[in-house]
Design a protein around this motif. Sequence first.
Motif, short mmCIF file in Angstrom:
data_model
loop_
_atom_site.label_atom_id
_atom_site.label_comp_id
_atom_site.label_asym_id
_atom_site.label_seq_id
_atom_site.Cartn_x
_atom_site.Cartn_y
_atom_site.Cartn_z
N LEU A 5 0.86 -1.17 0.00
CA LEU A 5 0.00 0.00 0.00
C LEU A 5 0.91 1.22 0.00
CD1 LEU A 5 -3.01 0.89 0.29
CD2 LEU A 5 -2.52 1.19 2.72
N VAL A 6 0.65 2.14 -0.92
CA VAL A 6 1.41 3.37 -0.96
C VAL A 6 0.46 4.52 -0.65
CG1 VAL A 6 1.15 3.69 -3.46
CG2 VAL A 6 3.04 4.81 -2.28
N VAL A 7 0.92 5.42 0.20
CA VAL A 7 0.12 6.58 0.59
C VAL A 7 0.97 7.82 0.40
CG1 VAL A 7 -1.13 7.72 2.46
CG2 VAL A 7 -1.15 5.21 2.28
N SER A 8 0.45 8.77 -0.33
CA SER A 8 1.07 10.08 -0.46
C SER A 8 0.20 11.02 0.37
CB SER A 8 1.10 10.50 -1.93
OG SER A 8 1.56 11.83 -2.04
N TYR A 9 0.79 11.66 1.36
CA TYR A 9 0.02 12.46 2.32
C TYR A 9 0.72 13.79 2.52
CZ TYR A 9 -2.46 13.49 6.67
OH TYR A 9 -3.23 14.06 7.65
N HIS A 10 -0.02 14.86 2.31
CA HIS A 10 0.56 16.20 2.41
C HIS A 10 -0.34 17.09 3.24
CE1 HIS A 10 3.10 15.07 -1.03
NE2 HIS A 10 2.01 14.46 -1.45
N GLY A 11 0.26 17.85 4.12
CA GLY A 11 -0.45 18.88 4.85
C GLY A 11 -0.06 20.23 4.27
N VAL A 12 -1.04 20.99 3.81
CA VAL A 12 -0.80 22.28 3.18
C VAL A 12 -1.48 23.36 4.01
CG1 VAL A 12 -1.15 23.65 1.08
CG2 VAL A 12 -0.76 21.18 0.91
N PRO A 13 -0.74 24.39 4.41
CA PRO A 13 -1.39 25.48 5.15
C PRO A 13 -2.53 26.08 4.33
CG PRO A 13 1.00 25.74 5.15
CD PRO A 13 0.68 24.64 4.19
N ARG A 14 -3.61 26.40 4.99
CA ARG A 14 -4.77 26.99 4.29
C ARG A 14 -4.39 28.28 3.56
NH1 ARG A 14 -10.12 25.55 5.15
NH2 ARG A 14 -10.38 23.75 6.49
N THR A 15 -3.34 28.94 4.03
CA THR A 15 -2.90 30.18 3.38
C THR A 15 -2.30 29.90 2.00
OG1 THR A 15 -0.77 30.02 4.51
CG2 THR A 15 -2.48 31.38 5.55
N HIS A 16 -2.03 28.63 1.69
CA HIS A 16 -1.44 28.25 0.40
C HIS A 16 -2.42 27.46 -0.47
CE1 HIS A 16 2.16 29.05 2.83
NE2 HIS A 16 2.70 29.40 1.68
N SER A 23 -4.50 13.42 0.41
CA SER A 23 -4.03 12.03 0.40
C SER A 23 -4.33 11.35 -0.92
CB SER A 23 -4.73 11.23 1.50
OG SER A 23 -4.59 11.84 2.75
N TYR A 24 -3.38 10.56 -1.37
CA TYR A 24 -3.56 9.63 -2.48
C TYR A 24 -3.22 8.24 -1.95
CZ TYR A 24 -3.39 13.63 -5.70
OH TYR A 24 -3.63 14.81 -6.35
N VAL A 25 -3.96 7.23 -2.36
CA VAL A 25 -3.75 5.87 -1.87
C VAL A 25 -3.79 4.91 -3.06
CG1 VAL A 25 -4.61 4.06 -0.35
CG2 VAL A 25 -4.85 6.45 0.32
N GLY A 26 -2.89 3.94 -3.07
CA GLY A 26 -2.90 2.94 -4.13
C GLY A 26 -2.10 1.71 -3.74
N ILE A 27 -2.16 0.70 -4.59
CA ILE A 27 -1.39 -0.53 -4.39
C ILE A 27 -0.34 -0.58 -5.49
CG2 ILE A 27 -1.46 -3.04 -4.45
CD1 ILE A 27 -4.23 -2.88 -3.17
N ILE A 28 0.90 -0.83 -5.07
CA ILE A 28 2.02 -0.87 -6.02
C ILE A 28 2.88 -2.09 -5.75
CG2 ILE A 28 2.14 1.64 -6.22
CD1 ILE A 28 4.72 1.39 -4.42
N ASP A 29 3.82 -2.33 -6.61
CA ASP A 29 4.91 -3.27 -6.41
C ASP A 29 4.93 -4.31 -7.51
OD1 ASP A 29 7.25 -3.98 -5.05
OD2 ASP A 29 6.25 -3.72 -3.14
N PHE A 30 5.75 -5.30 -7.33
CA PHE A 30 5.85 -6.40 -8.27
C PHE A 30 4.80 -7.43 -7.88
CE2 PHE A 30 10.10 -4.59 -8.03
CZ PHE A 30 10.32 -4.33 -9.37
N LEU A 31 3.94 -7.78 -8.81
CA LEU A 31 2.94 -8.81 -8.55
C LEU A 31 3.55 -10.15 -8.94
CD1 LEU A 31 -0.20 -7.00 -9.99
CD2 LEU A 31 0.60 -7.09 -7.62
#
Length: 135
Positions: free
Chosen positions: A56-67, A97-105
């Motif tokens: 499971l791969v998760v890309s998670y970012h917190g962005v200030p509301r000012t941006h 957040s982005y979520v997905g499944i990756i790798d070598f199957l």
Amino acid sequence: CGDALWTPERKRYFEGKKHAREVKFHVSQATHDEISKQTKRDVAFLQKWGLMDYSLVVSYHGVPRTHLDVARSVYAGTSDGGAQPYLAASKDTLYISYVGIIDFLQDWTCAKKVAMCVKCCERNKATIPPVPYGD
């Protein structure tokens, strides 16, 4: 036996995997439910076809509301038909957040079964059949 023969790199990798299980993400209950539903659906598909060795791969970012203007331009558009990114917010921060499944199957082959037997003394191994791997 166990982790006594692990290299420092293997120990660091394993510690990272343990840490990843404990990470908490800011998402709404509806988003949590949607991510769980999609992940279970995808894992069931992989189990059905006897596949393993995915992550499971998760890309998670917190962005200030000012941006928010920058966030809109950077995170606009998705490749999954529009469900992602998943968004949550606190008073000062937008969480993306982005979520997905990756790798070598890999197929569950005779070689994988042999590897499972060879690793019988190692705890927390991933060389196990596809159904328990997905569970």
